[in-house]
Design an enzyme around this catalytic site. Structure first.
Site, PDB file in Angstrom:
ATOM      1  N   HIS A 184       0.862  -1.182   0.000  1.00  0.00           N
ATOM      2  CA  HIS A 184       0.000   0.000   0.000  1.00  0.00           C
ATOM      3  C   HIS A 184       0.896   1.228   0.000  1.00  0.00           C
ATOM      4  O   HIS A 184       1.725   1.402   0.894  1.00  0.00           O
ATOM      5  CB  HIS A 184      -0.919   0.030   1.219  1.00  0.00           C
ATOM      6  CG  HIS A 184      -1.842   1.206   1.210  1.00  0.00           C
ATOM      7  ND1 HIS A 184      -3.100   1.164   0.637  1.00  0.00           N
ATOM      8  CD2 HIS A 184      -1.680   2.476   1.674  1.00  0.00           C
ATOM      9  CE1 HIS A 184      -3.670   2.348   0.759  1.00  0.00           C
ATOM     10  NE2 HIS A 184      -2.833   3.165   1.377  1.00  0.00           N
ATOM     11  N   CYS A 185       0.725   2.079  -1.000  1.00  0.00           N
ATOM     12  CA  CYS A 185       1.585   3.255  -1.128  1.00  0.00           C
ATOM     13  C   CYS A 185       0.839   4.503  -0.664  1.00  0.00           C
ATOM     14  O   CYS A 185      -0.120   4.934  -1.319  1.00  0.00           O
ATOM     15  CB  CYS A 185       2.038   3.438  -2.577  1.00  0.00           C
ATOM     16  SG  CYS A 185       3.134   4.868  -2.790  1.00  0.00           S
TER      17      CYS A 185
END
EC number: 2.3.1.225
Length: 632
Positions: free
Chosen positions: A466-467
């Site tokens: 997850h960025c």
């Protein structure tokens, strides 16, 4: 082994034997209940069949059933033993077979006339109750195939779903709901499965699973009007308290005594629970003035505040530094005002459940002020054809890839309510309803390489990570765009650094060759504090972008794995992990890895392998033989 009102497990010499168990009892005085750190079911795993040579010919049918000696049981039944006949403890053979998970004997006894829902034992329970308490999913499935009714209640007023919830048997809870049991069903004590799970099970499941089935979080029990949050506080169940609050648990809901969950926490002097519940109240604006309460209740407004704050802060830091004021005391006071403003906004409006909003705001704000600097400070100083034109072309590519990374579906694994229930039933009936391949939050069978994202609360196909900088997961649907985003972002930052250095060379008097590096830094910072501030931002972003891009390229090209797989390789059976390497079944050589990942075709010269990772459940899929590309 401790005794409870209904069941006991005799483990020294034999399988489960029935005595008493305190499973589901009326809790009429919750103030007398002490917090628990765990709940002992009073069960052990039943012994398997005896493998050593023994003389079974003298065994009675109850003992033979407990140990699963099929031939001896059949011999006695064929000799005239009535399979419906209870023993001296009022327990039938079907009960003994159910609690010890003897599926072959259950089939045999039912074929000989055993009543599948016959009541027995001190608790007047059915065989299905016994199997449920023990967590024997395969037995529950088998009995229900023969018509066992899971909605029947035992002597303590509990149906099977209440027993499964309080003993933490998540797979059985899922199966019963999928087969039509009401997720909000109350037992005779007025307790729902969620309340039992909150009180008895100190782990995320089955509470998380029940919440996914849209259970009524704020429903009160029949006698005390305690919600699940009340019961979690009574049990000191910190894990479940967090889940209930995230699901919208009402902190101010009161029981018949007018007590909220926070009141109960204060009575127990549990600091963690008190702080957590107070934070939940503050997040909803309950303890704020009325004019702030409306704004704080507006989630969209709070998100805008989180996204907008970095724009203001980055500008103010550079603006204050650039002011023509000699007094650093005045500037220090101004910076103090900025800090106080941020603290106020953070405490009043930031929503920590929006994990990605602030990092995304920082990224957008940084790039916005960099572009402002480029067009207002650099435009007249740099060559249009060789500097501005490539920069603008790079920016178009950057905006496109960032937008796709941010807003594209990263590979969310979707299913309708009916599909979810069908999946649960199919997995349970094939003996595959295992939490390692089944997501208790999304209620889907997890494809290979997928993972549930704790931030997005969704299962993502070919999950990488997850960025926060793009406010989205990186997975099968947007990983290529994410790589493009990193690539063009790195070049944009390089141009920005070049622009800063060029600006200093044209507009600032420096004596680098004479006085050295540190004097040079002082001179350029004094010449244009705003430019120096933009330069520091550029260097910071250059470092993490360059490192991330190199790591991603190495994993994609050389290893054939995702970031999640590299970090958690030991959890996955299909990876061979040593102290120095990870052998991935998805690694097909550097050239082929690149072709498959980026889906290069080169006018038909290459033929990449396209896999729908949202539906790929095994590591075996149709691969092209050879070096990874094929001449067509």
């Amino acid at each position: 082994m401790q005794r409870e009102e209904g069941f006991n497990t005799k483990m020294a010499d034999g399988p489960d034997e029935y005595e008493t168990e305190t499973g589901c009892v009326p809790l009429l005085h919750p103030e007398e209940i002490k917090p628990q750190s765990h709940y002992n079911h009073g069960y052990g795993e039943p012994l398997g069949r005896k493998t050593h040579i023994d003389d079974y010919s003298t065994w009675d049918i109850v003992k033979a059933t407990q140990y699963g000696i099929y031939e001896r049981c059949r011999e006695l039944v064929e000799a005239g033993y009535d399979v419906r006949q209870p023993d001296k403890e009022n327990v039938t053979l079907l009960h003994w077979a159910a609690i010890n998970n003897r599926i072959d004997l259950v089939k045999y006894y039912i074929s000989k006339g055993a009543i599948v829902d016959q009541l027995g034992g001190d608790l007047n329970s059915t065989p299905l109750h016994w199997a449920t308490r023990q967590g024997h999913l395969s037995m529950v499935v088998q009995l229900m195939k023969y018509g066992a009714d899971p909605s029947l209640i035992d002597g303590e007023g509990c149906s099977c779903i209440h027993l499964a919830a309080q003993f933490g048997h998540t797979s059985i809870v899922a199966y019963l709901i999928a087969k039509g049991q009401d997720v909000d069903m109350m037992d005779q004590n007025g307790m729902t499965p969620l309340m039992w799970a909150a009180y008895r099970t100190h782990s995320v499941d089955p509470t998380r699973l029940l919440l996914t089935f849209n259970v009524s979080v704020n429903l009160g029990d029949k006698y005390h009007k305690n919600t699940a949050l009340h019961w979690a506080v009574l049990a000191g169940n910190t894990t479940v308290i967090s889940l209930l609050l995230e699901a919208g648990g009402n902190v101010d809901a009161q029981n018949v005594k007018g007590e909220s969950a926070l009141d109960l926490a204060k009575q127990r002097k549990n600091v963690w629970m008190i702080n957590h519940l107070q934070e939940a109240r503050q997040a909803k604006g309950y303890d704020n003035p009325s004019f702030l309460r409306k704004l704080k209740a507006d989630k969209e407004f709070r998100q805008k505040v989180m996204l907008g704050t970095p724009f203001l802060v980055i500008w103010l830091v550079g603006f204050i530094a650039d002011l023509d004021i000699d007094s650093w005391l005045i500037k220090g006071l101004m910076y103090g005002g900025v800090w106080a403003t941020v603290q106020f906004l953070s405490k009043s409006f930031f929503d920590h459940s929006m994990h990605s909003a602030l990092p995304l705001g920082i990224y957008l704000a940084t790039k916005f002020w960099m572009y402002v600097t480029w067009f207002f400070w650099f435009w007249n100083d740099l060559n249009f054809l060789f500097i501005h034109l490539p920069f603008l072309a790079n920016s178009v590519a950057l905006f496109y890839n960032f937008g796709k990374s941010w807003k594209s579906d990263p590979g969310i694994i979707k299913a309708t309510e009916e599909q979810k229930k069908k999946t649960i039933v199919e997995l349970a009936e094939t003996g595959s309803l295992d939490l390692s391949i089944f997501c208790s939050t999304c209620l889907i069978r997890k494809p290979v390489r997928s993972k549930h994202c704790g931030v997005c609360n969704r299962c993502i196909a070919k999950f990488d990570h997850h960025c926060p900088w793009v406010g989205n997961c990186v997975g099968a649907g947007n990983h290529r765009y994410f790589m493009g985003y990193l690539f063009f972002l790195l070049f944009m930052i390089c141009w920005m650094i070049y622009g800063c250095v060029s600006y200093w060379g044209l507009h600032c008097e420096t004596t680098y060759t004479k006085d050295g590096f540190w004097t040079y830094i002082t001179q350029i910072a004094t010449c244009s504090p705003w430019m120096f501030w933009m330069f520091l931002n550029s260097v910071f972003h250059f470092l993490w972008v360059a490192v991330l891009l190199m790591c991603q390229l190495y994993q994609i090209t050389c290893l054939g794995i995702t970031t999640n797989e590299r970090m958690n390789a030991r959890r996955y059976k299909h990876f061979k992990v040593t102290t120095t390497s990870i052998e991935s079944p998805f690694n097909h050589g550097c050239v082929r890895n690149i072709i498959d990942f980026f889906e290069f075709r080169c006018c038909g010269l290459f033929r990449p392998v396209i896999v729908d990772w949202t539906r790929q459940y095994t590591i075996e899929y149709d691969q092209i033989s050879g070096s990874g590309y094929q001449l067509v």
